[in-house]
Each structure stands twice: as structure tokens, then as C-alpha cells.
Design a protein around this motif. Structure first.
Motif: not given
Length: 265
Positions: A226-230, A192-194, A232-233
Motif C-alpha cells: 500500500d505504501e508503493n506510490s509508484a 522519485t516514484p513519479e 498506485a500511479i
């Protein structure tokens, strides 16, 4: 110049993972000609991997595309980085046995990295190497980390603390430098991105890297979108994040797996 006098020198590179492989054919100026990416199903053995490779990399393939140079890059996690001062070629299995499950028939190889005075010890897939040798003859094979570390060493002069990360499928290849000295090399699998962000932030913390100063540079399939949630973290905690994929005018530029492969060359 007559058509018959033109000498074609195409290069084939094959990137091999545990769950599949990709191949990239380039011309004499490194322009991509053909790119394909293949994944195994639930059965992930070197036997199945060889069967998959044989269906696409054939004697006719070499003849048709006039391949004069072959390079194989292994990205499997069975590796160890051994300082030159402690390295003995006769001890290769001992450098890996505590971090990887060894089986009878495993082959062992190493790449010298003169810039960091160390060696990458790893397990190439002997069945695949033997098959390619029968088709082509002698060829160069290396581990992904050897090239990654050499490139990172050159970039490490840009900062007292420097991290280079190559992302391929569900793997993070992480190498870190402090004052031009290699301090860590490791591979992490994530789902997951997390997961992705956690492994990087945890490793930065454990290495006592300064989150305000360390340069984190990405290549491969981790993109600045912008869609890269990892991302963003990570951007919340790390000030200097760079992206350095090579840009090439090619129909393959956005094809899955291309950036992971092309940016290893």
C-alpha cells in the motif's frame, strides 16, 4: 554417513553495480546462508569498488565457506543488445561506443542468448574479474540483462505483449516482447516514484503496447504494498501488473537488496 564424508557444495553469487555490490552464499539446494549488500560513497570508480570488495571477499572467505561455484552478475548500464545476424565478436567495442563513454583499458564481453538469437555486449570490470580469478580460478560472469531476457522469453508465451521489469536500487531494467519477439531492452535510472511511473508508462506508449492487455511483471525491489506510490500511479493506467519474486523462508527475505539479488539467480 560419517561427518567427514559429507561434501559441502556452496555457491557464491556476486551482483555488481556501479555504486556497490552484494553477495549471496547459498547451499546445494539454493537455500540462502549469508547475504550482504554494500554501497560506495560519493566516489564511484571501479578502483574504489574493488577496494570495497576486497575487504569482504577474501581468500579466507572462500576457504571458510567451502565455495565450489562462483557466479558474477554485472548490472552496469554499459551494454548493448546485438542481433545475431549483425554480430561479430571482433567488433565488440563498436556496439557500445555510441551509448557509453569508453576509457582506455576497458574490457569487453558478450553473452549469447539463443532463445532470442541475440547477444548482450557489455563491459565487465577487468580489475574485479582479475582479482576473483586469482582467488578462485575460472568462474562464470554474465550481464543482468542476459538472464532477464532469457526468463522473460519463456514468460512471453503467456501473452501477445509481455514486459518484464527488474528493479534494483535506483535502476529499472526493462525488457519487452511482442508475439515472443524481443522489441526493447533498456535501463533507466530514477529518483522519485513519479520518475519511475513516467519511464514505464512512456515506454509502454512509445512501443504501442495495449495498456488493457499487456502483462507487466516485476521482480526485485518493487513490491506490492500500500505504501508503493509508484504502483498506485501505474495501476491507474495498466490493467495487468504481476509480482513474481521468489519466496524463500529466510532471515534475509526483507533485508535491503536481497530481493534484487536473489531473483536474478
Amino acid at each position: 554417513m560419517s561427518e567427514n564424508s559429507i561434501h559441502i557444495t556452496n555457491r557464491l553469487s556476486i551482483f555488481i553495480l556501479q555504486d556497490g555490490f552484494s553477495f549471496l552464499l547459498t547451499d546445494s539446494v539454493s537455500a540462502p546462508l549469508i547475504f550482504e549488500d554494500f554501497k560506495l560513497g560519493s566516489s564511484q570508480s571501479t578502483t574504489e569498488l574493488l577496494k570495497l570488495l576486497k575487504t569482504h571477499i577474501t581468500p579466507n572467505f572462500f576457504e571458510t565457506h567451502k565455495i565450489e561455484n562462483l557466479e558474477v552478475i554485472y548490472g552496469n548500464p554499459q551494454f548493448s543488445i546485438v542481433p545475431q545476424a549483425y554480430f561479430k565478436e571482433s567488433h565488440l567495442p563498436h556496439y557500445i561506443k555510441y551509448s557509453s563513454k569508453l576509457i582506455e583499458g576497458d574490457d569487453f564481453s558478450f553473452d549469447q542468448m539463443m532463445s532470442v538469437q541475440a547477444n548482450t555486449v557489455y563491459i565487465p570490470y577487468v580489475n574485479i574479474n582479475n582479482y576473483l580469478f586469482e582467488l578462485f580460478g575460472s568462474f562464470k560472469f554474465t550481464h543482468l540483462f542476459s538472464g532477464l531476457i532469457e526468463k522473460a522469453f519463456k514468460k512471453s508465451y503467456s501473452s501477445n505483449e509481455y514486459v518484464k521489469i527488474h528493479v534494483s536500487r535506483q535502476l529499472i531494467y526493462f525488457t519487452a516482447f511482442r508475439n515472443q519477439k524481443l522489441i526493447l531492452t533498456n535501463a533507466f535510472s530514477f529518483e522519485t516514484p513519479e520518475d519511475f511511473a513516467y519511464y514505464i508508462l512512456f515506454t509502454v506508449e512509445e512501443l504501442n503496447l495495449n495498456r488493457e492487455e499487456v502483462i507487466i511483471e516485476f521482480t526485485g525491489s518493487f513490491l506490492n504494498t500500500d505504501e508503493n506510490s509508484a504502483l498506485a500511479i501505474l495501476s491507474t493506467y495498466l490493467r495487468h501488473i504481476l509480482f513474481s519474486n521468489g519466496h524463500v523462508s529466510s532471515e534475509f527475505h526483507y533485508k535491503e537488496g536481497f530481493q534484487e539479488h536473489f531473483n536474478l539467480l
